[in-house]
Design an enzyme around this catalytic site. Structure first.
Site, short mmCIF file in Angstrom:
data_model
loop_
_atom_site.label_atom_id
_atom_site.label_comp_id
_atom_site.label_asym_id
_atom_site.label_seq_id
_atom_site.Cartn_x
_atom_site.Cartn_y
_atom_site.Cartn_z
N GLU A 46 0.84 -1.20 0.00
CA GLU A 46 0.00 0.00 0.00
C GLU A 46 0.88 1.25 0.00
OE1 GLU A 46 -3.73 1.56 2.80
OE2 GLU A 46 -2.32 0.04 3.54
N LYS A 115 -9.07 2.61 -2.18
CA LYS A 115 -9.41 1.93 -0.93
C LYS A 115 -10.82 2.33 -0.49
CE LYS A 115 -7.22 1.05 3.59
NZ LYS A 115 -6.00 1.36 4.38
N CYS A 168 -5.58 -3.22 2.39
CA CYS A 168 -5.38 -3.33 3.84
C CYS A 168 -6.67 -3.46 4.64
CB CYS A 168 -4.55 -2.14 4.33
SG CYS A 168 -3.74 -2.46 5.91
#
Length: 645
Positions: A46, A115, A168
């Site tokens: 990330e 995200k 994540c």
């Protein structure tokens, strides 16, 4: 692809926070190394272009401009690299900043996935800098001079391979985006992460990745930040994890300086077979529509080694703790099944033919434990030894010694006179050693057991195992038949291991020596006379082949529908130099011929408990016509070339 195998990699570059040029140079090195190793899909952590821990520097236009510039240069420099790569960087869209994954290949940007779930608790402050992908108002973005789709609902497809991407925290929420991605076809799930280390967190993370790969019947590729991230408040260890359908195939060593690459082969064909088999897989109720972006996988061919471990005994766990738990659970399932059947039928006795071999030994051990659990005296277990023309002193002594040590009722009936009378009745010559000679003995023994069960108000407990059912290595209406088969879902390799485990963990000093010698005794039906030394002359594995090979074939054929050419390929990989290629091919053909030809025996098999993911019960896991043709499978097996590397 090679038999459906796809080589994927988690890349962990050593970065410098806010030094995009250094970071993309490290990423280029890893991408080139991955392509040299035959990798088709590679994931970076990330925000790997900038570093995850830039903090309020994410608000600086200088950093954002440099991130876009150096990422564009990275794509240009790696235009000769055939792998599809997923990198993390901040991307501005319509005046808002997104923590995003950029998918690129051969210098071309394919799409941007932002995200969705932004953590803003404890040490995380992502909402301070980024917006959620759900807040996007557009479906395209121009980055590095290329206009591409941008959405949290993007999938990337190439033939049978479909990539789904999350970042994540997306994995840690109750319904991860990857769950919906999988329902819409994604079979390789990629997670770009920057998860810091805490005591106990790593074990939880590993379980999370494994479980998500299992729940979605997919491969899960996880790449997390490592060396170079700021250690002002937290430490990043560089996690690289690759899981497939609940099994962790490969992982990076943590807390290691320098850039690293974690590679492994996943099996797309296996995942497809499991999804087809699991009819509830694709149902998830109403869900948002996904867009697909096409890309081309590199055509590497078979020149790269297979980076994947295959357990040569797939029914037996490879780690000691796993073996103990598995054996305890199997033993409990067998005993629970038999106990229920005894209570339901009101059987006063359990009648078992005891040969001094592995299968009857395990069945007897199950019966003993079951009677103990039910509070019934062991003397209501009738252990029947029936010496015949091939019975040796060793097996006879082991059968008698084991029954005495366990304290069961012992019955002995010599079947030779009855068989000789039967041979005379049907006109079988005295020196005939045909299948009739052998099967008559098995049927005589079964008749004795059935009649003893009737006479004692009991039930015959079957001893045949899963390997014998697969190969049809049982006499129809002989040892093939019983009133409840406690070993019917346990293959021969596992039977041996179970008896050894019981000897080590449950047996007393009087019983253990008998069990250990039974384990060391060659597997044989003992239907042909012993040799001149009185030893076993008829060894099963000389006739039908090694059980470890057949169990390997059975597991992958039944569990994943693996075709013969691939069975041969993975068997060579699993067994190494233990068997020559010609030997593997020979027994593979035997396995296929017998498996198809002997279905009629399985169609009439008695009840028995399922204990694992592979079962041949015609009422459950395997329903096949008894006259189904094996021609397709045999033709493919016979066409295998054994001289190829």
């Amino acid at each position: 692809m090679n038999f459906g195998f796809l080589k994927i990699a988690a890349a962990i570059p050593e970065i410098e926070v806010a030094d995009c040029r250094h970071n993309t140079a490290e990423m280029e090195k890893l991408l080139r190394e991955a392509c040299q190793r035959g990798v088709s899909v590679i994931a970076f952590p990330e925000l790997s272009v900038t570093g995850y821990t830039c903090g309020d520097l994410f608000g600086q236009p200088v950093l954002l401009a440099e991130a876009e510039k150096t990422f564009g240069e990275l794509m240009e420099r790696t235009a000769d690299c055939p792998a599809v790569a997923v990198a993390g960087l901040p991307v501005a869209v319509d005046g808002r900043l997104y923590n995003a994954a950029a998918v690129f290949c051969r210098g071309k940007l394919l799409g941007i996935v932002p995200k969705t779930y932004l953590p803003n608790y404890n040490e995380y402050y992502e909402v301070r800098w980024f917006a959620s992908g759900d807040e996007l108002k557009t479906d395209t973005v121009t980055l590095c001079g290329q206009t591409v789709p941008v959405s949290s609902k993007l999938l990337f497809r190439s033939g049978e391979v479909c990539l789904g991407i999350e970042l994540c925290e997306d994995l840690w929420v109750p319904v991860p985006p990857s769950s919906l991605q999988a329902v819409h076809g994604a079979n390789v799930l990629v997670n770009l992460s920057a998860s810091n280390e805490m005591v106990g967190k790593h074990d939880y993370l590993r379980d999370l990745v494994r479980q998500q790969s299992a729940r979605t019947v997919s491969a899960y590729l996880y790449a997390s930040a490592g060396c170079g991230e700021s250690t002002t408040d937290v430490v990043f260890a560089g996690n690289g994890l690759i899981a497939e359908n609940g099994v962790l195939l490969e992982e990076a060593e943590r807390f290691v300086p320098g850039s690293r690459l974690v590679c492994c082969d996943i099996d797309i064909e296996r995942l497809a077979a499991l999804r087809r088999k699991t009819n509830t897989f694709a149902y998830a109720g109403p869900s948002p529509a996904f867009r697909s972006v096409a890309f081309d996988l590199p055509a590497y061919g078979r020149s790269y080694p297979l980076l994947r471990h295959y357990n040569p005994t797939p029914f037996v766990p490879s780690d000691d703790d796993g073996k103990h738990r598995r054996c305890e659970e199997i033993f409990d399932i067998q005993c629970t099944g038999l106990a229920r059947r005894i209570r339901h039928t009101g059987a006063r006795t359990a009648v078992i033919g005891i040969s001094g071999g592995l299968d009857s030994t395990l069945a007897l051990l199950v019966a003993v434990r079951t009677f103990d659990l039910l509070g019934l005296p062991r003397k209501r277990i009738l252990g029947v030894t029936m010496p015949g023309f091939g019975t040796t002193d060793r097996t006879y002594d082991n059968a008698m010694g084991l029954m005495r040590a366990l304290g069961v009722e012992i019955r002995e009936t010599d079947i030779r006179a009855a068989c000789l009378q039967h041979f005379a009745d049907i006109g079988l010559e005295a020196d005939d050693r045909s299948v009739t000679y052998e099967n008559a003995q098995a049927r005589e023994r079964t008749q004795i057991l059935m009649d003893l069960a009737n006479r004692s108000g009991g039930m015959v407990v079957g001893t045949g195992d899963l390997s014998e059912l697969a190969l049809g290595w049982a006499t129809y209406n002989g040892d093939h038949m019983s009133m409840y088969g406690v070993n019917c879902s346990i293959p021969k390799t596992l039977v041996r291991h179970l008896v050894g485990w019981i000897a080590a963990t449950h047996a007393d000093e009087a019983t253990r020596p008998w069990l250990l010698d039974i384990i060391d005794t060659p597997i044989s039906p003992e239907l042909l006379p012993a040799d001149e030394r009185g030893d076993i002359a008829q060894r099963t594995e000389d006739l039908v082949g090694p059980y470890e090979l057949h169990d390997f074939f059975l597991y992958h054929f039944m569990r994943f529908g693996v075709p013969p050419d691939k069975l041969f390929f993975i068997a060579r990989h699993a067994f190494g130099e233990r068997y020559a290629p010609e030997t593997i091919k020979k027994w593979l053909v035997v396995f296929l011929r017998r498996f198809f030809a002997q279905q009629f025996k399985r169609s009439a098999m008695p009840d028995g408990p399922k204990v694992g993911s592979v079962s041949l019960s015609p009422r459950g896991d395997w329903r096949m016509p008894s006259d189904a043709s094996a021609a397709l499978w045999i033709a493919q097996a016979e066409a295998i070339r054994t001289d190829e590397p």
